[in-house]
Design an enzyme around this catalytic site. Structure first.
Site, PDB file in Angstrom:
ATOM      1  N   ASP A   1      76.364  25.089  -3.512  1.00  0.00           N
ATOM      2  CA  ASP A   1      75.520  24.000  -3.013  1.00  0.00           C
ATOM      3  C   ASP A   1      74.696  23.369  -4.128  1.00  0.00           C
ATOM      4  O   ASP A   1      73.771  22.608  -3.872  1.00  0.00           O
ATOM      5  CB  ASP A   1      74.593  24.501  -1.904  1.00  0.00           C
ATOM      6  CG  ASP A   1      73.608  25.559  -2.394  1.00  0.00           C
ATOM      7  OD1 ASP A   1      73.737  26.029  -3.549  1.00  0.00           O
ATOM      8  OD2 ASP A   1      72.690  25.913  -1.626  1.00  0.00           O
TER       9      ASP A   1
ATOM     10  N   HIS B   1      71.835  27.371  -5.050  1.00  0.00           N
ATOM     11  CA  HIS B   1      71.770  28.826  -4.945  1.00  0.00           C
ATOM     12  C   HIS B   1      72.957  29.466  -5.653  1.00  0.00           C
ATOM     13  O   HIS B   1      74.105  29.076  -5.409  1.00  0.00           O
ATOM     14  CB  HIS B   1      71.763  29.249  -3.470  1.00  0.00           C
ATOM     15  CG  HIS B   1      70.590  28.735  -2.712  1.00  0.00           C
ATOM     16  ND1 HIS B   1      70.637  27.568  -1.971  1.00  0.00           N
ATOM     17  CD2 HIS B   1      69.326  29.217  -2.597  1.00  0.00           C
ATOM     18  CE1 HIS B   1      69.454  27.362  -1.421  1.00  0.00           C
ATOM     19  NE2 HIS B   1      68.633  28.341  -1.781  1.00  0.00           N
TER      20      HIS B   1
ATOM     21  N   ASN C   1      61.131  24.533  -5.039  1.00  0.00           N
ATOM     22  CA  ASN C   1      60.816  23.985  -3.711  1.00  0.00           C
ATOM     23  C   ASN C   1      59.590  23.086  -3.720  1.00  0.00           C
ATOM     24  O   ASN C   1      59.303  22.417  -2.715  1.00  0.00           O
ATOM     25  CB  ASN C   1      60.614  25.123  -2.706  1.00  0.00           C
ATOM     26  CG  ASN C   1      61.892  25.869  -2.419  1.00  0.00           C
ATOM     27  OD1 ASN C   1      62.955  25.275  -2.297  1.00  0.00           O
ATOM     28  ND2 ASN C   1      61.816  27.190  -2.333  1.00  0.00           N
TER      29      ASN C   1
ATOM     30  N   SER D   1      64.102  31.546  -2.574  1.00  0.00           N
ATOM     31  CA  SER D   1      65.407  31.978  -2.076  1.00  0.00           C
ATOM     32  C   SER D   1      66.342  32.434  -3.190  1.00  0.00           C
ATOM     33  O   SER D   1      67.153  33.353  -3.001  1.00  0.00           O
ATOM     34  CB  SER D   1      66.071  30.841  -1.291  1.00  0.00           C
ATOM     35  OG  SER D   1      66.218  29.688  -2.111  1.00  0.00           O
TER      36      SER D   1
ATOM     37  N   GLY E   1      62.586  29.610   0.515  1.00  0.00           N
ATOM     38  CA  GLY E   1      61.788  28.450   0.885  1.00  0.00           C
ATOM     39  C   GLY E   1      60.389  28.427   0.327  1.00  0.00           C
ATOM     40  O   GLY E   1      59.651  27.449   0.520  1.00  0.00           O
TER      41      GLY E   1
END
Length: 297
Positions: free
Chosen positions: A272, A275, A184, A120, A154
């Site tokens: 967050d 990202h 991830n 992502s 993801g």
């Protein structure tokens, strides 16, 4: 006698831990090859055979109660070979197939100078708006380059391996690849396993694009300084830095660009703590534009 029972207890505990999944779910398919620089040491056939002979010899002289347990529960105490590393077994989740198919169309069209590959964090370079808008920054710094973005939100190392082997690694010949993958995987694999996965991806990229130079980015920091994932990422980056050969693979860790003096990630850089925001993409672009363009010469 107490020493024997302590030894047996240790063996029983070890085997129970292995049986209940210390190494995670056993993946399906054949593991991808891994560069020696990041390979995890695994027991040879000879070492496994020696362990099995030693265990058999132990039971021959063990306390009768221990031998009875072994008789009643065959396989409870046994030599367990670690299963394959899931991070190097090509596998793509079904819900990523639509984006994969979209990437295949781009690959077939060719006319690509630079390939962005990742999850992502790479995927969002194409976002026009929202909290993670990377496209305005991409246009500002790299508009003159023919870039294909094969980031999929993801995704994991095993997903990238699958995608490359199923069409995303064919049909075009980029001059450079910017790769960042692995964050991830941190919820399911060890640092060493993830480093193997990244190494396998690098090896696959070299096979698919023999003329390309690879800018291998260290995994970006995430969360807070006290989160154990920070140490995991630091360990991964330390291992994958060995893949830099000064020729076809160039390692670059720009993680500090996203941190303040205390090691925290400012909210305007990653709201967050994972990202990049527009400012985060700006920091990224500024850090890589020189090294990336150098690889294109």
């Amino acid at each position: 006698m107490k020493r024997i029972h302590r030894s047996v207890t240790s063996v029983l505990v070890l085997c129970l831990v292995l049986t209940t999944g210390l190494f995670g779910q056993v993946p399906q398919g054949d593991p991808a090859p891994v560069p020696e620089a990041v390979a995890i040491a695994r027991p040879t056939a000879g070492e496994i055979a020696l362990a099995e002979r030693s265990l058999a010899a132990f039971f021959e002289t063990a306390d009768p109660a221990v031998r009875e347990i072994h008789r009643k529960y065959p396989g409870l105490v046994a030599v367990r070979v670690p299963p394959p590393n899931s991070a190097i077994v090509p596998d793509l989740a079904p819900y990523f197939q639509a984006k994969h198919q979209s990437n295949l169309e781009i690959a077939r069209s060719g006319n690509i100078d630079v390939l962005f590959m990742g999850d992502s964090i790479t995927d969002f370079w194409r976002n026009d708006t929202g909290p993670y808008a990377g496209k305005p920054v991409l246009d500002k710094y790299f508009k003159d380059l023919r870039i294909a973005n094969f980031g999929i939100a993801g995704d994991t190392t095993q997903g990238v391996l699958y995608r490359l082997r199923h069409g995303e690694g064919q049909g075009f010949s980029p001059k450079a690849v910017m790769l960042m993958i692995g964050t991830n995987n941190t919820s399911r694999n060890t640092a060493e396993e993830i480093a193997e996965g990244i190494g396998a991806v690098v090896l696959q990229l070299q096979k698919d694009f023999p003329k390309a130079r690879i800018l291998l980015l260290g995994i970006f920091p995430r969360s807070t300084p006290s989160d154990p994932v920070r140490a995991t990422i630091a360990r991964i980056n330390s291992i994958i830095s060995r893949l830099d050969d000064g020729d076809r693979v160039h390692y670059l860790d720009i993680g500090k660009a996203f941190l303040d003096a205390e090691g925290n990630i400012p909210e305007d850089v990653m709201s967050d703590r994972l990202h990049p925001s527009a400012k985060g993409y700006e920091l990224w672009a500024e850090a890589v534009q020189g090294p990336l363009r150098k690889l294109l010469r």
